[in-house]
Scaffold this active site. Sequence first.
Site, PDB file in Angstrom:
ATOM      1  N   LYS A 212       0.814  -1.222   0.000  1.00  0.00           N
ATOM      2  CA  LYS A 212       0.000   0.000   0.000  1.00  0.00           C
ATOM      3  C   LYS A 212       0.848   1.274   0.000  1.00  0.00           C
ATOM      4  CE  LYS A 212      -4.382  -1.950   1.218  1.00  0.00           C
ATOM      5  NZ  LYS A 212      -5.379  -2.326   2.220  1.00  0.00           N
ATOM      6  N   ARG A 246      -3.453 -10.415   4.635  1.00  0.00           N
ATOM      7  CA  ARG A 246      -3.908 -10.366   3.230  1.00  0.00           C
ATOM      8  C   ARG A 246      -2.806  -9.718   2.398  1.00  0.00           C
ATOM      9  NH1 ARG A 246      -6.082  -7.016  -0.431  1.00  0.00           N
ATOM     10  NH2 ARG A 246      -7.686  -7.857  -1.816  1.00  0.00           N
TER      11      ARG A 246
HETATM   12  N1  HH2 Z   1      -7.412  -4.041   0.762  1.00  0.00           N
HETATM   13  C1  HH2 Z   1      -7.749  -4.044  -0.545  1.00  0.00           C
HETATM   14  C2  HH2 Z   1      -8.841  -4.810  -0.995  1.00  0.00           C
HETATM   15  N2  HH2 Z   1      -9.534  -5.597  -0.135  1.00  0.00           N
HETATM   16  N3  HH2 Z   1      -9.874  -6.433   2.043  1.00  0.00           N
HETATM   17  C3  HH2 Z   1      -9.547  -6.458   3.338  1.00  0.00           C
HETATM   18  N4  HH2 Z   1     -10.211  -7.254   4.195  1.00  0.00           N
HETATM   19  N5  HH2 Z   1      -8.504  -5.706   3.835  1.00  0.00           N
HETATM   20  C4  HH2 Z   1      -7.783  -4.880   3.033  1.00  0.00           C
HETATM   21  O1  HH2 Z   1      -6.877  -4.179   3.539  1.00  0.00           O
HETATM   22  C5  HH2 Z   1      -8.103  -4.830   1.637  1.00  0.00           C
HETATM   23  C6  HH2 Z   1      -9.190  -5.628   1.169  1.00  0.00           C
HETATM   24  C7  HH2 Z   1      -6.954  -3.234  -1.508  1.00  0.00           C
HETATM   25  O2  HH2 Z   1      -5.912  -3.993  -2.062  1.00  0.00           O
HETATM   26  P1  HH2 Z   1      -5.970  -4.692  -3.499  1.00  0.00           P
HETATM   27  O3  HH2 Z   1      -7.067  -5.711  -3.570  1.00  0.00           O
HETATM   28  O4  HH2 Z   1      -4.637  -5.200  -3.847  1.00  0.00           O
HETATM   29  O5  HH2 Z   1      -6.255  -3.484  -4.476  1.00  0.00           O
HETATM   30  P2  HH2 Z   1      -7.546  -3.034  -5.283  1.00  0.00           P
HETATM   31  O6  HH2 Z   1      -8.602  -2.685  -4.298  1.00  0.00           O
HETATM   32  O7  HH2 Z   1      -7.042  -1.864  -6.084  1.00  0.00           O
HETATM   33  O8  HH2 Z   1      -7.968  -4.199  -6.144  1.00  0.00           O
END
Ligand code: HH2
Length: 269
Positions: A212, A246
């Site tokens: 992040k 995660r």
């Molecule tokens: N962060 C993201 C998405 N889902 N779910 C939980 N429980 N906790 C988190 O911190 C979290 C999440 C964001 O990361 P990512 O899926 O890599 O990115 P994007 O939302 O751009 O797909």
Amino acid sequence: MPAYAIMGVVNVTPDSFADGGTFEEPDAAIRHARRLVEEGAAIVDVGGESTRPGAAPVPAADELRRVIPVVEGIAALGLEAQISVDTMKLAVAEAAVDAGATYVNDVTAFRHQPELAGLVADRGLDCCLMHMLGEPRTMQEDPRYDDVVSDVKAFLEERLAAAVAAGVAEERVQLDPGIGFGKTLEHNLELLRRLDEIAAIGRPVVLGTSRKSFIGRLTGRDVAGRVHGTVATCVIGLERGARVFRVHDVAAVADGLAVAAATLAPHGP
Ligand code: HH2
């Protein structure tokens, strides 16, 4: 539940902040999920809607088209891992559960569609309820709290109670402070530093720091170069009571957590 679990991220999106476009083809996403499990993931989290700051909502039809073939494909592999669906939509969660998912990761903590709690209750699923201030489109515009840890804790306690009131078994609920979701750099660090206060709620804490932007702010690295910083946050998180991590970089985090866990509990896992 073992001392901790790694949740590997499988983003089937064109625009996720860390890996958008890399696993858009179902076969690539399914292969990636297999690799993450081989590297040590106990859960794979399949998502078809980016929630990065500024992201626009995705119609349910697009999300279904992205996510369901991948959940089906992963289920067909028969891996030793739980399949999670990262969605705020009832229709997507329902179809994913029919395809083999047994965990719902809802970044809105059942606020977007409260009916999602009923699905989790009726089907006996595990779930993650996450804190987010506002919505992805605007959440990073000057977020403010009285005390970020107390505010996030009160929110998670309220959402846990709402889920239980809707029939979800308390032991099925995991809680997530939502690193980066309506938080400044200092808010993220304060949450990490005082994560034990969130763990004191008594439910497993999920931590999503992976790659992040606050790690980029501290290290000067772009998204691909944030793996070492990510490992540092997971090690601190484990020590402060996080139980589910995660992450995108499962192999690196698995090594970091193995060493940290052995150090923290020298007389056995
Ligand atoms: N962060 C993201 C998405 N889902 N779910 C939980 N429980 N906790 C988190 O911190 C979290 C999440 C964001 O990361 P990512 O899926 O890599 O990115 P994007 O939302 O751009 O797909």
